[in-house]
Design an enzyme around this catalytic site. Structure first.
Site, PDB file in Angstrom:
ATOM      1  N   LYS A   1       7.440  -4.126  15.337  1.00 50.15           N
ATOM      2  CA  LYS A   1       7.883  -2.859  14.757  1.00 50.15           C
ATOM      3  C   LYS A   1       8.777  -2.100  15.747  1.00 50.15           C
TER       4      LYS A   1
ATOM      5  N   THR B   1       3.750 -10.894  -0.931  1.00 49.99           N
ATOM      6  CA  THR B   1       2.895 -11.662  -0.015  1.00 49.99           C
ATOM      7  C   THR B   1       1.447 -11.366  -0.393  1.00 49.99           C
TER       8      THR B   1
ATOM      9  N   PRO C   1     -10.779   0.482   3.731  1.00 56.13           N
ATOM     10  CA  PRO C   1     -11.126  -0.293   2.519  1.00 56.13           C
ATOM     11  C   PRO C   1     -12.106  -1.416   2.803  1.00 56.13           C
TER      12      PRO C   1
ATOM     13  N   LYS D   1     -18.564  -3.708   9.247  1.00 54.82           N
ATOM     14  CA  LYS D   1     -18.334  -4.322  10.567  1.00 54.82           C
ATOM     15  C   LYS D   1     -17.535  -3.373  11.449  1.00 54.82           C
TER      16      LYS D   1
ATOM     17  N   ASN E   1      -2.753   5.573   7.695  1.00 54.35           N
ATOM     18  CA  ASN E   1      -2.845   6.094   6.320  1.00 54.35           C
ATOM     19  C   ASN E   1      -4.141   5.648   5.654  1.00 54.35           C
TER      20      ASN E   1
ATOM     21  N   THR F   1       5.827   3.038  12.780  1.00 57.69           N
ATOM     22  CA  THR F   1       4.429   3.338  13.081  1.00 57.69           C
ATOM     23  C   THR F   1       4.296   3.999  14.443  1.00 57.69           C
ATOM     24  N   ASP F   2       3.219   4.772  14.612  1.00 57.17           N
ATOM     25  CA  ASP F   2       2.963   5.373  15.934  1.00 57.17           C
ATOM     26  C   ASP F   2       2.574   4.307  16.966  1.00 57.17           C
ATOM     27  N   GLU F   3       2.247   3.103  16.483  1.00 61.52           N
ATOM     28  CA  GLU F   3       1.797   2.055  17.415  1.00 61.52           C
ATOM     29  C   GLU F   3       2.887   1.607  18.376  1.00 61.52           C
TER      30      GLU F   3
ATOM     31  N   TYR G   1       2.187  -7.281  16.404  1.00 56.84           N
ATOM     32  CA  TYR G   1       2.630  -6.443  15.278  1.00 56.84           C
ATOM     33  C   TYR G   1       3.442  -5.249  15.782  1.00 56.84           C
TER      34      TYR G   1
ATOM     35  N   PHE H   1       0.812  -1.221   0.000  1.00 53.19           N
ATOM     36  CA  PHE H   1       0.000   0.000   0.000  1.00 53.19           C
ATOM     37  C   PHE H   1       0.850   1.278   0.000  1.00 53.19           C
TER      38      PHE H   1
ATOM     39  N   PHE I   1      -9.311  -1.170   7.925  1.00 53.99           N
ATOM     40  CA  PHE I   1     -10.611  -0.630   8.307  1.00 53.99           C
ATOM     41  C   PHE I   1     -11.363   0.107   7.175  1.00 53.99           C
TER      42      PHE I   1
HETATM   43  P1  NAD Z   1       1.259  -3.586   3.334  1.00 52.85           P
HETATM   44  O1  NAD Z   1       0.957  -4.785   4.157  1.00 52.85           O
HETATM   45  O2  NAD Z   1       0.215  -3.020   2.463  1.00 52.85           O
HETATM   46  O3  NAD Z   1       2.524  -3.866   2.401  1.00 52.85           O
HETATM   47  C1  NAD Z   1       3.640  -4.567   2.844  1.00 52.85           C
HETATM   48  C2  NAD Z   1       4.483  -4.910   1.620  1.00 52.85           C
HETATM   49  O4  NAD Z   1       5.672  -5.569   2.091  1.00 52.85           O
HETATM   50  C3  NAD Z   1       3.801  -5.880   0.653  1.00 52.85           C
HETATM   51  O5  NAD Z   1       4.034  -5.490  -0.663  1.00 52.85           O
HETATM   52  C4  NAD Z   1       4.464  -7.208   0.930  1.00 52.85           C
HETATM   53  O6  NAD Z   1       4.474  -8.069  -0.187  1.00 52.85           O
HETATM   54  C5  NAD Z   1       5.854  -6.765   1.321  1.00 52.85           C
HETATM   55  N1  NAD Z   1       6.541  -7.740   2.178  1.00 52.85           N
HETATM   56  C6  NAD Z   1       6.064  -8.328   3.292  1.00 52.85           C
HETATM   57  N2  NAD Z   1       6.980  -9.186   3.803  1.00 52.85           N
HETATM   58  C7  NAD Z   1       8.066  -9.101   2.988  1.00 52.85           C
HETATM   59  C8  NAD Z   1       9.349  -9.705   2.987  1.00 52.85           C
HETATM   60  N3  NAD Z   1       9.708 -10.580   3.933  1.00 52.85           N
HETATM   61  N4  NAD Z   1      10.219  -9.384   2.015  1.00 52.85           N
HETATM   62  C9  NAD Z   1       9.876  -8.485   1.053  1.00 52.85           C
HETATM   63  N5  NAD Z   1       8.677  -7.892   0.999  1.00 52.85           N
HETATM   64  C10 NAD Z   1       7.786  -8.184   1.953  1.00 52.85           C
HETATM   65  O7  NAD Z   1       1.803  -2.514   4.386  1.00 52.85           O
HETATM   66  P2  NAD Z   1       1.617  -0.928   4.391  1.00 52.85           P
HETATM   67  O8  NAD Z   1       0.353  -0.594   5.049  1.00 52.85           O
HETATM   68  O9  NAD Z   1       1.940  -0.399   3.066  1.00 52.85           O
HETATM   69  O10 NAD Z   1       2.781  -0.549   5.412  1.00 52.85           O
HETATM   70  C11 NAD Z   1       4.100  -0.303   4.942  1.00 52.85           C
HETATM   71  C12 NAD Z   1       4.973   0.068   6.118  1.00 52.85           C
HETATM   72  O11 NAD Z   1       4.455   1.226   6.743  1.00 52.85           O
HETATM   73  C13 NAD Z   1       5.025  -0.995   7.206  1.00 52.85           C
HETATM   74  O12 NAD Z   1       6.331  -1.037   7.697  1.00 52.85           O
HETATM   75  C14 NAD Z   1       4.074  -0.490   8.266  1.00 52.85           C
HETATM   76  O13 NAD Z   1       4.461  -0.944   9.532  1.00 52.85           O
HETATM   77  C15 NAD Z   1       4.253   0.991   8.132  1.00 52.85           C
HETATM   78  N6  NAD Z   1       3.109   1.835   8.511  1.00 52.85           N
HETATM   79  C16 NAD Z   1       1.868   1.589   7.995  1.00 52.85           C
HETATM   80  C17 NAD Z   1       0.819   2.445   8.319  1.00 52.85           C
HETATM   81  C18 NAD Z   1      -0.565   2.249   7.745  1.00 52.85           C
HETATM   82  O14 NAD Z   1      -1.465   2.980   8.097  1.00 52.85           O
HETATM   83  N7  NAD Z   1      -0.769   1.318   6.846  1.00 52.85           N
HETATM   84  C19 NAD Z   1       1.044   3.531   9.165  1.00 52.85           C
HETATM   85  C20 NAD Z   1       2.321   3.733   9.683  1.00 52.85           C
HETATM   86  C21 NAD Z   1       3.355   2.892   9.337  1.00 52.85           C
HETATM   87  O1  DAU Z   2      -1.269   3.645  13.357  1.00 52.64           O
HETATM   88  C1  DAU Z   2      -0.585   3.065  12.316  1.00 52.64           C
HETATM   89  C2  DAU Z   2      -1.082   1.665  12.060  1.00 52.64           C
HETATM   90  O2  DAU Z   2      -2.365   1.791  11.458  1.00 52.64           O
HETATM   91  C3  DAU Z   2      -0.138   0.875  11.178  1.00 52.64           C
HETATM   92  O3  DAU Z   2       1.052   0.644  11.866  1.00 52.64           O
HETATM   93  C4  DAU Z   2      -0.748  -0.468  10.777  1.00 52.64           C
HETATM   94  O4  DAU Z   2       0.081  -1.109   9.837  1.00 52.64           O
HETATM   95  C5  DAU Z   2      -2.112  -0.221  10.151  1.00 52.64           C
HETATM   96  O5  DAU Z   2      -2.717  -1.452   9.858  1.00 52.64           O
HETATM   97  C6  DAU Z   2      -2.992   0.579  11.096  1.00 52.64           C
HETATM   98  O6  DAU Z   2      -3.279  -0.184  12.281  1.00 52.64           O
HETATM   99  P1  DAU Z   2      -4.741  -0.180  12.952  1.00 52.64           P
HETATM  100  O7  DAU Z   2      -4.866  -1.407  13.753  1.00 52.64           O
HETATM  101  O8  DAU Z   2      -5.006   1.121  13.599  1.00 52.64           O
HETATM  102  O9  DAU Z   2      -5.638  -0.220  11.602  1.00 52.64           O
HETATM  103  P2  DAU Z   2      -6.899  -1.096  11.174  1.00 52.64           P
HETATM  104  O10 DAU Z   2      -7.308  -0.579   9.849  1.00 52.64           O
HETATM  105  O11 DAU Z   2      -6.650  -2.544  11.300  1.00 52.64           O
HETATM  106  O12 DAU Z   2      -7.988  -0.693  12.252  1.00 52.64           O
HETATM  107  C7  DAU Z   2      -8.315   0.644  12.533  1.00 52.64           C
HETATM  108  C8  DAU Z   2      -9.360   0.683  13.642  1.00 52.64           C
HETATM  109  O13 DAU Z   2     -10.596   0.168  13.117  1.00 52.64           O
HETATM  110  C9  DAU Z   2      -9.046  -0.191  14.845  1.00 52.64           C
HETATM  111  O14 DAU Z   2      -9.512   0.470  16.012  1.00 52.64           O
HETATM  112  C10 DAU Z   2      -9.866  -1.451  14.624  1.00 52.64           C
HETATM  113  C11 DAU Z   2     -11.076  -0.939  13.876  1.00 52.64           C
HETATM  114  N1  DAU Z   2     -11.698  -1.851  12.904  1.00 52.64           N
HETATM  115  C12 DAU Z   2     -10.889  -2.502  12.021  1.00 52.64           C
HETATM  116  C13 DAU Z   2     -11.449  -3.347  11.058  1.00 52.64           C
HETATM  117  C14 DAU Z   2     -10.566  -4.077  10.086  1.00 52.64           C
HETATM  118  C15 DAU Z   2     -13.077  -1.977  12.848  1.00 52.64           C
HETATM  119  O15 DAU Z   2     -13.806  -1.353  13.640  1.00 52.64           O
HETATM  120  N2  DAU Z   2     -13.612  -2.777  11.896  1.00 52.64           N
HETATM  121  C16 DAU Z   2     -12.872  -3.489  11.009  1.00 52.64           C
HETATM  122  O16 DAU Z   2     -13.423  -4.203  10.167  1.00 52.64           O
END
Ligand code: NAD
Ligand code: DAU
Length: 477
Positions: free
Chosen positions: A297, A170, A335, A348, A323, A266-268, A293, A145, A333
């Site tokens: 991180k 993956t 999408p 949900k 994001n 991540t802020d987590e 998770y 993503f 959540f």
């Molecule tokens: P994502 O799950 O959408 O994408 C992860 C990507 O990494 C995929 O393309 C997957 O194929 C690849 N990958 C996984 N394991 C691998 C491996 N062993 N070798 C090579 N490639 C591998 O994740 P995302 O949401 O795009 O998050 C990207 C980064 O940003 C992560 O490090 C996540 O912790 C961090 N982050 C995400 C968010 C968020 O809101 N999604 C917020 C803050 C930080």
């Molecule tokens: O804060 C950054 C993090 O944000 C990243 O490090 C993670 O990679 C990313 O997945 C995201 O983590 P969250 O756990 O906050 O995101 P998620 O989309 O899984 O869930 C957001 C909130 O929504 C959480 O409180 C759980 C809730 N939720 C989630 C799903 C999938 C629902 O209420 N319904 C759902 O179906």
């Protein structure tokens, strides 16, 4: 962009000493606000011009100083283009002369600064990295993503940079996420970051398409991760492999080849905040991860910090909040709810939906990463966020409304065990030190655009939908 212009006004019927002046330094090449200083009135401006330069930590920023804005109390129009003529309207000849003198001084001292710039930067702060211009970036996880959004963003905004994407594809990564990136900007390598031999070969040039056309890798931006909390509760082992061992493999390669390393975190890692407090996370918040998770991180961050301190690796870390935007997997959540509605499944909501997330457009995250990669101080951590706090139920209701549904048309499902209550980012350091500002701050507008994207890309998400929902059903979500 080296010109300093006094912005002025027409029809100003107020004494000039009542005019409020601020200095705005804007870098038009990077499209970012560098500095904004409230000065006060004109006499104070003339006194302060020297101090302003002193206060600007990176003197190169002064070179990009573009205009001085003069803001008036009341509804007065400002015209940048008429600046030179109209600036004289209400200013006494003595003040005008003084001001002109000071502006000339400023421009002269810019030239002087230019020549001493390098020496000053070197001497005053070895850790400062104000002008790093990556030629060839290894983007791990670039088919996921945020990684894919970053690759598109860099190709659009900094087309001189080549990128090699290393991605294991993956369940979360798709090669097609990179469709449309010009071939000249991209080399794609299908592989695992834990594969030390493969990683090493990227640096020794074996996998580079053409050594002549593509310069050697000079930076790593590390996105690759297992990223979903719910999955880490079911099975943490891929999280430990990729997020800990994978980071270790990359750090070792970066150390061997002395490569600039930016870690996407991540802020987590900071755990959570209470719903009823004002506090936000800062770079000084203690690490307190809640889920497998976020613990993995946090471990990754600690490795990066250790490689900087012990081995002197040139690292930076960014910890970003949630994001949203295109290419996000349907397990997440926003999408999930959008595609549920599109697929005729009721959305949900975990528990009562009171948990708060601090939403940021993925585009803004990408511009922040570039800012930190190119101008961040080595060894530093920067928090990235855009003041987008909303609780889950409000976000879900916004989606329902934007998609023409009843605001109560959803199911409550099991909450996540150990689920974090609230995330909130204080991005002051990134904004004041590096001048980064988010562009997409209207969350509702961003949600609407994201809905449009999923509507238009059913063939992208549909193949993952049934399997994802089945997995959730087994978890009671
Ligand atoms: P994502 O799950 O959408 O994408 C992860 C990507 O990494 C995929 O393309 C997957 O194929 C690849 N990958 C996984 N394991 C691998 C491996 N062993 N070798 C090579 N490639 C591998 O994740 P995302 O949401 O795009 O998050 C990207 C980064 O940003 C992560 O490090 C996540 O912790 C961090 N982050 C995400 C968010 C968020 O809101 N999604 C917020 C803050 C930080
Ligand atoms: O804060 C950054 C993090 O944000 C990243 O490090 C993670 O990679 C990313 O997945 C995201 O983590 P969250 O756990 O906050 O995101 P998620 O989309 O899984 O869930 C957001 C909130 O929504 C959480 O409180 C759980 C809730 N939720 C989630 C799903 C999938 C629902 O209420 N319904 C759902 O179906």
């Amino acid at each position: 962009d080296k010109v300093c212009v006094l912005s002025s006004f027409r029809h100003a019927r107020i004494p000039f000493h009542k005019v409020n002046i601020s200095i705005i330094m804007f870098d038009f090449r990077e499209n970012i606000l560098l500095t904004q200083l409230q000065i006060g009135n004109l006499p104070r401006l003339t006194r302060k011009l020297d101090t302003i330069q002193d206060q600007t930590t990176d003197s190169r920023q002064c070179m990009a100083c573009s205009y001085i804005s003069v803001s008036l109390p009341g509804p007065v129009r400002r015209h940048k283009d008429r600046a030179q003529n109209n600036a004289t309207t209400n200013i006494s000849p003595r003040t005008q002369a003084n001001l002109r003198l000071r502006l000339v001084d400023m421009s002269n001292s810019e030239q002087a600064l230019d020549s001493t710039n390098e020496a000053v930067n070197k001497a005053s702060n070895e850790a400062t990295n104000p002008s790093f211009a990556p030629q060839h970036i290894l983007v791990t996880g670039g088919a996921g993503f945020i990684g894919a959004n970053f690759v598109h963003w860099v190709a659009r905004n900094h087309p001189q940079a080549h990128m090699t994407v290393l991605d294991a594809l993956t369940y979360a990564g798709k090669r097609e996420n990179l469709d449309g990136v010009p071939a000249a900007n991209l080399t794609f390598v299908h592989g695992n970051i834990c594969d030390a031999e493969l990683v090493e070969s990227l640096f020794s040039g074996l996998n580079q398409r053409s050594a002549a056309a593509v310069p050697p890798i000079d930076a790593i931006v590390h996105f690759a991760a297992e990223s979903h909390n719910d999955n880490s509760i079911l099975d943490a082992s891929p999280f430990l492999n990729t997020n800990v061992t994978g980071t270790y493999v990359l750090l070792e390669a970066a150390r061997r080849h002395d490569i600039r390393f930016h870690d996407i975190s991540t802020d987590e890692v900071y755990g959570d905040l209470a719903l009823d407090e004002q506090r936000k996370f800062t770079e000084l918040s203690p690490y307190k991860p809640s889920s497998p998770y976020s613990a993995s991180k946090a471990a990754s961050d600690h490795l990066v910090r250790a490689w900087h301190r012990t081995h002197g690796l040139k690292t930076t870390i960014s910890n970003c909040s949630n994001n949203y935007g295109p290419y996000q997997h349907v397990e997440k959540f926003i999408p999930r709810q959008i595609t549920n509605i599109l697929a005729g499944i009721r959305p949900k909501l975990y528990g009562q939906g009171l948990a708060v997330r601090d939403w940021i457009s993925v585009e803004d995250h990408c511009s922040a990463i570039w800012t930190i990669l190119t101008r961040g101080r080595i060894g530093e951590t920067y928090l990235v966020g855009a003041n987008g706090e909303y609780n889950n139920i409000d976000v879900l209701r916004m989606i329902l409304k934007l998609m023409g549904r009843d605001a109560n048309d959803f199911d409550h499902v099991n909450d996540r065990p150990g689920g974090d209550k609230r995330y909130a980012i204080d991005a002051t350091k990134l904004q004041t030190e590096l001048g980064w500002v988010p562009k997409y701050t209207d969350f509702k507008e961003g949600l609407a655009a994201t809905i449009d994207w999923y509507r238009a890309h059913e063939s992208w998400w549909m193949p993952d939908k049934a399997g994802t929902e089945e997995k959730y059903r087994k978890q009671g979500h």
